[in-house]
Scaffold this active site. Structure first.
Site, mmCIF file in Angstrom:
data_model
loop_
_atom_site.group_PDB
_atom_site.id
_atom_site.type_symbol
_atom_site.label_atom_id
_atom_site.label_comp_id
_atom_site.label_asym_id
_atom_site.label_seq_id
_atom_site.Cartn_x
_atom_site.Cartn_y
_atom_site.Cartn_z
ATOM 1 N N HIS A 226 29.156 2.015 32.848
ATOM 2 C CA HIS A 226 30.010 1.272 31.915
ATOM 3 C C HIS A 226 31.193 2.680 31.664
ATOM 4 O O HIS A 226 32.154 2.076 31.607
ATOM 5 C CB HIS A 226 29.429 0.962 30.353
ATOM 6 N N GLY B 126 20.646 -0.612 25.281
ATOM 7 C CA GLY B 126 21.309 0.341 25.631
ATOM 8 C C GLY B 126 22.836 0.044 25.196
ATOM 9 O O GLY B 126 23.042 -1.244 25.590
ATOM 10 N N HIS C 268 23.168 2.629 34.267
ATOM 11 C CA HIS C 268 23.653 1.058 33.994
ATOM 12 C C HIS C 268 24.733 1.823 32.993
ATOM 13 O O HIS C 268 25.937 1.148 33.235
ATOM 14 C CB HIS C 268 22.501 0.213 33.356
ATOM 15 N N GLU C 269 24.359 2.407 31.786
ATOM 16 C CA GLU C 269 25.385 2.889 30.872
ATOM 17 C C GLU C 269 26.490 3.811 31.313
ATOM 18 O O GLU C 269 27.641 3.768 30.900
ATOM 19 C CB GLU C 269 24.567 3.420 29.761
ATOM 20 N N CYS D 181 23.025 -7.605 30.620
ATOM 21 C CA CYS D 181 23.917 -6.622 29.787
ATOM 22 C C CYS D 181 24.610 -7.400 28.486
ATOM 23 O O CYS D 181 24.904 -8.531 28.609
ATOM 24 C CB CYS D 181 25.277 -6.247 30.828
ATOM 25 N N LEU D 182 24.781 -6.562 27.308
ATOM 26 C CA LEU D 182 25.314 -7.368 26.286
ATOM 27 C C LEU D 182 26.873 -7.698 26.471
ATOM 28 O O LEU D 182 27.325 -8.693 25.901
ATOM 29 C CB LEU D 182 25.438 -6.323 25.210
ATOM 30 N N GLN E 277 31.639 -0.592 25.779
ATOM 31 C CA GLN E 277 31.583 -2.058 25.791
ATOM 32 C C GLN E 277 32.244 -2.518 24.289
ATOM 33 O O GLN E 277 32.148 -3.633 24.029
ATOM 34 C CB GLN E 277 30.128 -2.241 25.513
HETATM 35 NI NI NI Z 1 25.653 -3.226 30.185
#
Ligand code: NI
Length: 174
Positions: free
Chosen positions: A140, A47, A136-137, A94-95, A52
């Site tokens: 963000h 995701g 989670h997204e 997480c990226l 991000q």
């Molecule tokens: Ni993330």
């Protein structure tokens, strides 16, 4: 052709931006989602939120399939918790926080609303991984990271390790 976008990494303060609602459902939105999906696949994420990649609008892409061939797009997603007592625990990474994963507990019964690329409204009561991933997204989009749920001690350890990594890659010898 889709472009790979640059990922913001913790502790970049831009990750704390609260994203704005998407108002225009145009070609540039479509292009952004294509680039985001490309970036997510390249970095092996499941995701990605626009925050991000330093675009502060409420756009999320996701692919939870094992074959990595079921891209999903959520514009202006919102959720409501249906049962506060029903919880699930997943090890989240997480990226934007590379190299770390931690067990996070979240509610797993939610009602989800979102728009697609044409602006059409959708509603669902998902289960499993999607429930967790979308929270989670959406975090963000609100400037929150999964590590915010951890203890201060754990978080400061992550900050130390990551800033070491960052300073290493930025270091020059003159
Ligand atoms: Ni993330």
């Amino acid at each position: 052709m889709a472009e790979k976008l640059k990922m913001l990494k913790f502790p970049d303060p831009r990750l704390r931006t609260v994203a704005k609602k998407v108002e225009k459902f145009d070609k540039s939105l479509e292009k952004l989602t294509k680039d985001m999906l490309h970036t997510m696949y390249e970095d092996n994420g499941i995701g990605l939120a626009a925050t991000q990649v330093n675009r502060h609008i409420r756009v999320i892409v996701m692919d939870l399939s094992e074959e990595r061939n079921e891209p999903r797009i959520f514009i202006n997603p919102e959720y409501k918790i249906l049962n506060k007592e029903s919880l699930a625990s997943f090890e989240e990474g997480c990226l934007s926080v590379p190299g770390f994963s931690e067990e996070i507990i979240r509610p797993d019964k939610i009602e989800l609303k979102w728009q697609d690329l044409s602006g059409e409204l959708h509603q669902d009561t998902p289960d499993g991984l999607l429930t967790i991933c979308i929270q989670h997204e959406i975090d963000h989009c609100d400037g929150r990271l999964f590590i915010d749920y951890l203890s201060k001690l754990k978080k400061s350890m992550i900050i130390k390790k990551l800033s070491k990594q960052n300073s290493k890659s930025n270091r020059i010898v003159v």
